[in-house]
Design a protein around this motif. Structure first.
Motif, short mmCIF file in Angstrom:
data_model
loop_
_atom_site.label_atom_id
_atom_site.label_comp_id
_atom_site.label_asym_id
_atom_site.label_seq_id
_atom_site.Cartn_x
_atom_site.Cartn_y
_atom_site.Cartn_z
N ALA A 31 0.92 -1.40 -0.03
CA ALA A 31 -0.03 -0.16 -0.06
C ALA A 31 0.88 1.03 0.29
CB ALA A 31 -0.79 -0.01 1.20
N SER A 32 0.20 2.55 -0.35
CA SER A 32 1.02 3.56 -0.44
C SER A 32 -0.05 4.71 -0.46
CB SER A 32 1.84 4.02 -1.36
OG SER A 32 1.07 4.13 -2.91
N ASP A 33 0.31 5.86 0.12
CA ASP A 33 -0.69 7.00 0.45
C ASP A 33 -2.05 6.50 1.22
OD1 ASP A 33 1.03 8.43 -1.27
OD2 ASP A 33 0.01 7.61 -3.02
N ILE A 34 -1.52 5.83 2.20
CA ILE A 34 -2.78 5.58 3.15
C ILE A 34 -2.30 5.52 4.66
CG2 ILE A 34 -2.01 3.30 3.06
CD1 ILE A 34 -5.03 2.56 3.40
N ASP A 35 -3.12 6.09 5.51
CA ASP A 35 -2.69 6.42 7.16
C ASP A 35 -2.93 5.08 7.71
OD1 ASP A 35 -2.28 8.94 6.55
OD2 ASP A 35 -4.23 9.76 7.40
N ALA A 249 -9.63 -2.75 -1.16
CA ALA A 249 -9.96 -1.24 -0.83
C ALA A 249 -9.14 -0.40 -1.98
CB ALA A 249 -8.88 -1.02 0.58
N CYS A 250 -8.85 -0.83 -2.97
CA CYS A 250 -8.33 0.00 -4.13
C CYS A 250 -7.05 0.70 -3.93
CB CYS A 250 -9.47 1.35 -4.69
SG CYS A 250 -11.16 0.45 -5.05
N LEU A 251 -6.11 -0.05 -3.26
CA LEU A 251 -4.86 0.36 -2.92
C LEU A 251 -3.90 0.14 -3.92
CD1 LEU A 251 -4.93 -0.75 0.86
CD2 LEU A 251 -5.50 1.54 0.03
N ARG A 252 -2.99 0.88 -4.03
CA ARG A 252 -1.85 0.52 -5.01
C ARG A 252 -0.34 0.92 -4.44
NH1 ARG A 252 -5.55 -1.28 -7.01
NH2 ARG A 252 -6.48 -0.56 -8.96
N SER A 253 0.39 0.00 -4.65
CA SER A 253 1.91 0.23 -4.08
C SER A 253 2.80 1.01 -4.69
CB SER A 253 2.44 -1.26 -3.86
OG SER A 253 2.82 -1.71 -5.20
N ARG A 254 3.63 1.54 -4.25
CA ARG A 254 4.49 2.57 -4.98
C ARG A 254 6.12 2.28 -4.49
NH1 ARG A 254 2.55 7.47 -4.19
NH2 ARG A 254 3.61 7.93 -2.40
N THR A 255 7.02 2.00 -5.51
CA THR A 255 8.21 1.76 -5.08
C THR A 255 9.07 2.95 -4.96
OG1 THR A 255 8.30 -0.43 -6.12
CG2 THR A 255 10.49 0.62 -5.90
N GLY A 386 5.11 4.36 0.74
CA GLY A 386 5.45 3.22 -0.30
C GLY A 386 6.31 2.30 0.26
N GLN A 387 6.98 1.30 -0.87
CA GLN A 387 8.01 0.35 -0.34
C GLN A 387 9.25 0.38 -0.82
OE1 GLN A 387 4.46 -0.25 -1.57
NE2 GLN A 387 4.32 -0.41 0.45
N LEU A 388 10.16 0.17 -0.10
CA LEU A 388 11.57 0.34 -0.26
C LEU A 388 12.20 -0.79 -0.84
CD1 LEU A 388 12.90 2.15 2.89
CD2 LEU A 388 12.92 3.08 0.74
N VAL A 392 8.53 -4.31 2.22
CA VAL A 392 9.26 -3.44 3.21
C VAL A 392 8.69 -2.13 2.95
CG1 VAL A 392 11.25 -2.64 4.29
CG2 VAL A 392 11.29 -4.96 3.60
N PRO A 393 7.60 -1.73 3.78
CA PRO A 393 6.97 -0.44 3.78
C PRO A 393 7.70 0.91 4.54
CG PRO A 393 5.69 -1.49 5.36
CD PRO A 393 6.85 -2.59 4.55
N LEU A 394 7.76 1.99 3.91
CA LEU A 394 8.16 3.07 4.48
C LEU A 394 6.99 4.01 5.16
CD1 LEU A 394 10.47 5.19 5.19
CD2 LEU A 394 10.15 6.24 2.95
N TRP A 395 6.96 4.05 6.49
CA TRP A 395 5.96 4.93 7.28
C TRP A 395 6.72 6.14 7.35
CZ3 TRP A 395 3.79 1.47 11.75
CH2 TRP A 395 2.95 0.32 11.24
N LEU A 396 5.84 7.25 7.55
CA LEU A 396 6.33 8.50 8.14
C LEU A 396 5.59 8.71 9.34
CD1 LEU A 396 6.08 10.63 4.84
CD2 LEU A 396 8.21 9.58 5.93
N LEU A 397 6.42 8.91 10.60
CA LEU A 397 5.97 9.23 11.95
C LEU A 397 6.06 10.52 12.03
CD1 LEU A 397 7.14 6.20 14.22
CD2 LEU A 397 4.96 6.50 12.74
N GLU A 398 5.20 11.60 11.66
CA GLU A 398 5.31 12.98 11.85
C GLU A 398 6.41 13.28 11.08
OE1 GLU A 398 5.53 13.83 15.97
OE2 GLU A 398 3.42 13.48 16.37
#
Length: 424
Positions: A31-35, A249-255, A386-388, A392-398
């Motif tokens: 997934a990408s662009d999802i909280d 959920a109509c999610l898409r991944s992004r590398t 997105g995915q590295l 392996v997802p990359l999250w952003l915590l603040e």
């Protein structure tokens, strides 16, 4: 291709917002662009429902909890989301995202969403070679498809199982409480979404429909069948792997290009997983592995009062001097059943002390990632960028980069590559 286009339209046109209740942080594989709501409550779901996004992950982290506690956690999350939905005048659909290796509190959590109803179970994780065919779930091991019951996952100390067929597995893990209806691949592809829709309609309480799925087009057909059944008034609780959750959920991944991630400041690497994959990845870190700051299992169990202070001092010194530090548990699995929780308590206590000195984080281990994010950094929400690399997802915590590396995911050089990308 026609089926895929039809299904994507059906899922996108469905007016309901989708809450994906995730039993550990690895559901954001594709997934990408999802909280990700790390601490679910009514206010968090209210914010989601007033925002623009169709879906949200809600982390329950129940795979590491006792069965009754897990069911209560899921029930509470569902109630919070429904309360927010009522206040905002919207409808929500729930997905229970779980392990693609058939572990977890599958059926107690389904019953926590709705009692005496039918279920849909789609455990496929196609991106990692995990699929269901002829009523048997397969896992790719060194490039070979192996029945899940013949893999190390089936020997899990908590969620182990012996059955090869899905129908027998359902009977085994529920002690006969639930029964399975399978939908074969030939039937699915011949009849399309109607095969799933009709199977769901025919299923009674405590019956779960388990369709075969070996390709994404199969998941798209299953999603369309689910939506058709629900539109006709059928109540269904869905448990699935990450692949189906993304389709529904109509999610898409992004590398995300690892090469563009250098210069992120002070990096903390954390390894709580003791899987063989994790240990090989730690060893491949070379000098950083040799310098790692290791939590003593004995000291953690014994509640050594000086341990946290000593280790946080060492981490701070490493960050100041070298810009990167590694915190790890011992590379062997020993102690009693409460040992993993005690070690995680130690990790999160240490991280909470050094949090302000850290700019980027790489965490090895699914449950470890959750605890570090919620209890170490006190985060309530993350955003999936997105995915590295695969899985392996990359999250952003603040805006703090936070890399989630599941225990069984990645080649032997995965951690080394990630450290190089962030630390140079």
């Amino acid at each position: 291709m026609t089926v895929a286009t039809h299904e994507v339209f059906a899922a996108a046109a469905d007016h309901r917002r989708v809450v994906i209740i995730d039993d550990d942080p690895t559901g954001t594989h594709t997934a990408s662009d999802i909280d990700v709501v790390l601490r679910p409550d009514t206010a968090a779901f209210d914010a989601f429902l007033r925002g623009p996004r169709k879906a949200v992950f809600a982390l329950s982290n129940t795979r590491g909890l006792p069965r009754s506690t897990a069911a209560a956690m899921v029930s509470g999350i569902v109630e919070q989301a429904r309360t927010a939905a009522k206040a905002t005048g919207q409808d929500v659909a729930f997905l229970l995202r779980g392990d693609s290796a058939l572990r977890g509190h599958v059926f107690p959590e389904m019953e926590a969403v709705a009692q005496n109803t039918s279920g849909l179970f789609v455990p496929a994780f196609l991106e990692r070679g995990r699929f269901t065919r002829d009523g048997v779930h397969y896992i790719s091991v060194d490039g070979t498809a192996v029945p899940a019951a013949d893999t190390a996952f089936a020997r899990d100390s908590v969620f182990g199982y012996r059955s090869h067929s899905i129908a027998d597995w359902v009977d085994e893990v529920t002690q006969g409480r639930w029964k399975a209806r399978t939908v074969g691949l030939d039937v699915l592809r011949e009849r399309g979404y109607a095969a799933v829709r009709d199977a769901l309609f025919d299923a009674g309480p405590h019956e779960v429909v388990v369709p075969d799925a070996t390709e994404h087009a199969d998941l798209e057909t299953i999603s369309e069948g689910l939506i058709a059944a629900e539109r006709s008034g059928k109540s269904v609780v869905t448990r699935c792997g990450v692949s189906f959750a993304s389709v529904r959920a109509c999610l898409r991944s992004r590398t995300i290009d690892e090469a563009k991630l250098s210069g992120r400041g002070r990096l903390l690497v954390i390894c709580g997983s003791v899987s063989e994959t994790s240990t090989r990845q730690v060893d491949a870190l070379g000098e950083l592995a040799n310098r790692r700051i290791e939590i003593s299992t004995a000291a953690s169990i014994g509640g050594c009062p000086d341990m946290v202070g000593e280790l946080t001092t060492r981490i701070t010194a490493e960050l100041d001097e070298r810009g990167v530090a590694m915190l790890s548990t011992e590379r062997s699995e020993h102690g009693g059943p409460d040992t993993p929780t005690m070690l995680l308590d130690s990790i999160t206590e240490i991280v909470s002390v050094v949090a302000n000195d850290v700019d980027s984080v790489i965490v090895k281990g699914g449950i470890t990632s959750s605890r570090v994010a919620t209890d170490g950094f006190r985060a309530r929400r993350a955003t999936v960028a997105g995915q590295l690399m695969p899985g392996v997802p990359l999250w952003l915590l603040e805006n703090r980069p936070f890399v989630v590396v599941p225990g069984s995911v990645g080649e032997d050089d995965a951690l080394r590559r990630l450290v190089s990308a962030f630390a140079g």
